[in-house]
Enzyme design. Structure first.
Site: not given
Ligand code: GAL
Length: 396
Positions: A126, A183
Site C-alpha cells: 500500500d 478505494d
C-alpha cells in the site's frame, strides 16, 4: 511465470477491515474450496491491513497480533497451502500502514525475508504515510528487489492508488499488478467511475503486470467495511463483475463468501465471464463507440428541448480473444434505458467483407444467430449486454 493471467483470489479488506483472525481466514479457505471457488480459478487468499502488533519486536521484525493470529502466520500459511491455495499478506511503502500499523519503508529487505519465511505467496503493498521526500517509483522498486532477493515466488501487488500514473512504470519495476485508482466503495457510482477512469490505460495491462481496478464488491449488499451510499442491484453487481472481466483485470473477491447469496456465488464463478477475464491473450478492450444517452425530460420548460443528455454513459466495446472468439459489450451507465448501436463496419466488418458475427449471450449462453451490417441493442439503465462472438460467412 507469475501473473501470466489476471490473478484471482479473495481479500479480507472490503468486508472485514480490522476484524480479521486466524479462524476467519481458515473458514474462508474452507469455503473457497468447498464452494468451488478454487476450482473456478480463485487461488490467492489475502489478509489485508491490521494483522500485526502496533510495534516491531526487539529485532525490528513484524509481529502478528497474537490475539488475532494465535498460531502465527506460518501455521496459517501451511493451512492455506494444504487447501491448494496461495497465501497473501499486506504491508505498505510508507512509514505506517493506512490503519496505523508498522510498515515497510526502510525495512523492505527484512520484511520480505519475514514474509518469505512464513510462506507468503502474494504481497499487497500500500501507499499510506509515504514520506514527502520519498520517491514512489524507487520504493516500489526496492520492495520488488527485496521480494526477488528471498528466492521465493511472491506476487507483488503494488497499491499506490494510481498516483504518478503507475500504468507507465509499474511493469518496469517488476509489479505483477498495480492499483490504478482510489478505494472502491460498495455502490454503483464508485465502480463505474473506476471503469471510466481506466479504459484508456488498459493497453498497458497484460501478462506479467496487470492494471488492478480494486477488489470487487459483488454480493456485499452494503455489509462490511466499504458500504458507502446505496448498495447495488443484481444487474449492477453483474455489470461490475462483467466490466472487470471485459477489462481482463485481477478479480479479488471482497464479499463474505460464507454468506453470499447464491446468485452472486454463481456470478463470481460464471464460466463464460471468467473465460473472458482469463483469456490467454490478455488483450485490452477496444472502445468502438462512446457517447451520451438521451432521455425524455418531462420537466423541460417552455422553449427547452423535451429531452436530456447524459454524457459519457453509453459504450460499445469489442475485445479480441484467443481461439477465434471476440467479446462485444453494450454498456449503459446512465439510469435511462437506451438503444446502443454497433455498425459492424466499425468492428472491421464492412458489408463487402462477406462475413458476419455469430453471437452468443455471455450471461445466458443463448445463441442470437449471425449478425451482419449492424447490431443494435436495447439496454435498460445501469445494465449491459455482453456477447461472445465468432466470424462466420454471411449468406445474404
Ligand atoms: C487503502 C487501500 C485499501 C486497503 C486499506 C487498508 O489504502 O487502498 O485497499 O488496503 O488501505 O488500510
Amino acid at each position: 511465470m507469475l501473473a501470466k493471467l489476471p490473478p484471482l483470489g479473495w481479500n479480507s479488506w472490503n468486508t472485514f477491515g480490522e476484524k480479521i483472525s486466524d479462524s476467519l481466514i481458515r473458514e474462508m479457505a474452507d469455503i473457497i474450496v468447498e464452494h468451488g471457488y478454487r476450482d473456478a480459478g480463485y487461488e490467492y487468499l489475502v489478509i489485508d491491513d491490521c494483522w500485526s502488533l502496533r510495534d516491531r519486536d526487539e529485532n525490528g521484525l513484524l509481529v502478528p497480533d497474537p490475539e488475532k493470529f494465535p498460531y502465527g502466520m506460518k501455521a496459517l500459511a501451511d493451512y492455506v497451502h494444504a487447501k491448494g491455495l496461495k497465501f497473501g499478506m499486506y504491508s505498505c511503502a510508507g512509514v505506517m500502514t493506512c490503519a496505523g500499523y508498522p510498515s515497510s519503508y526502510d525495512h523492505e529487505f527484512t520484511d520480505a525475508q519475514t514474509f518469505a519465511s512464513w510462506g507468503v505467496d502474494f504481497l499487497k503493498y500500500d501507499f499510506c504515510n509515504f514520506p514527502e521526500t520519498g520517491d514512489c517509483r524507487t520504493r516500489y522498486q526496492t520492495m520488488s528487489m527485496a521480494l526477488k532477493s528471498t528466492g521465493r515466488d511472491i506476487l507483488f501487488s503494488a497499491c499506490n492508488w494510481g498516483q504518478k500514473e503507475p500504468w507507465k512504470w509499474m511493469r518496469s519495476v517488476g509489479a505483477h499488478m498495480y492499483r490504478s485508482t482510489g478505494d472502491i466503495m460498495d455502490n454503483y457510482r464508485s465502480f463505474t467511475d473506476i471503469f471510466r477512469s481506466q479504459l484508456d490505460n488498459l493497453c498497458m495491462s497484460a501478462a506479467g503486470s496487470f492494471n488492478d481496478m480494486d477488489m470487487l464488491t459483488v454480493g456485499m449488499g452494503g455489509k462490511g467495511n466499504v458500504g458507502v451510499g446505496k448498495t447495488c442491484t443484481y444487474e449492477e453487481y453483474r455489470m461490475q463483475f462483467a466490466l472487470w472481466c471485459l477489462c481482463s483485470v485481477p478479480l479479488m473477491l471482497g464479499a463474505d463468501l460464507r454468506s453470499v447469496a447464491p446468485e452472486y456465488e454463481a456470478l463470481m464463478k460464471h464460466p463464460g465471464l471468467l473465460r473472458i477475464d482469463q483469456d490467454a491473450e490478455c488483450r485490452s478492450p477496444y472502445v468502438i463507440r462512446k457517447g451520451s444517452v438521451f432521455t425524455s425530460n418531462p420537466d423541460a420548460k417552455e422553449g427547452e428541448m423535451p429531452w436530456r443528455q447524459i454524457p459519457d454513459s453509453s459504450y460499445t466495446i469489442f475485445r479480441h480473444l484467443s481461439d477465434g472468439e471476440f467479446a462485444l459489450a453494450f454498456i449503459n451507465l446512465s439510469e435511462a434505458e437506451s438503444t446502443i448501436h454497433c455498425e459492424l463496419v466499425d468492428l472491421g466488418l464492412p458489408v463487402s467483407s462477406g462475413f458476419a458475427l455469430d453471437v452468443r449471450d455471455a450471461f445466458t449462453g443463448e445463441s442470437l444467430g449471425a449478425k451482419r451490417d449492424y447490431f443494435n441493442q436495447h439496454v435498460p439503465g445501469h445494465d449491459m449486454r455482453l456477447y461472445l462472438c465468432r466470424l462466420v460467412r454471411s449468406h445474404a
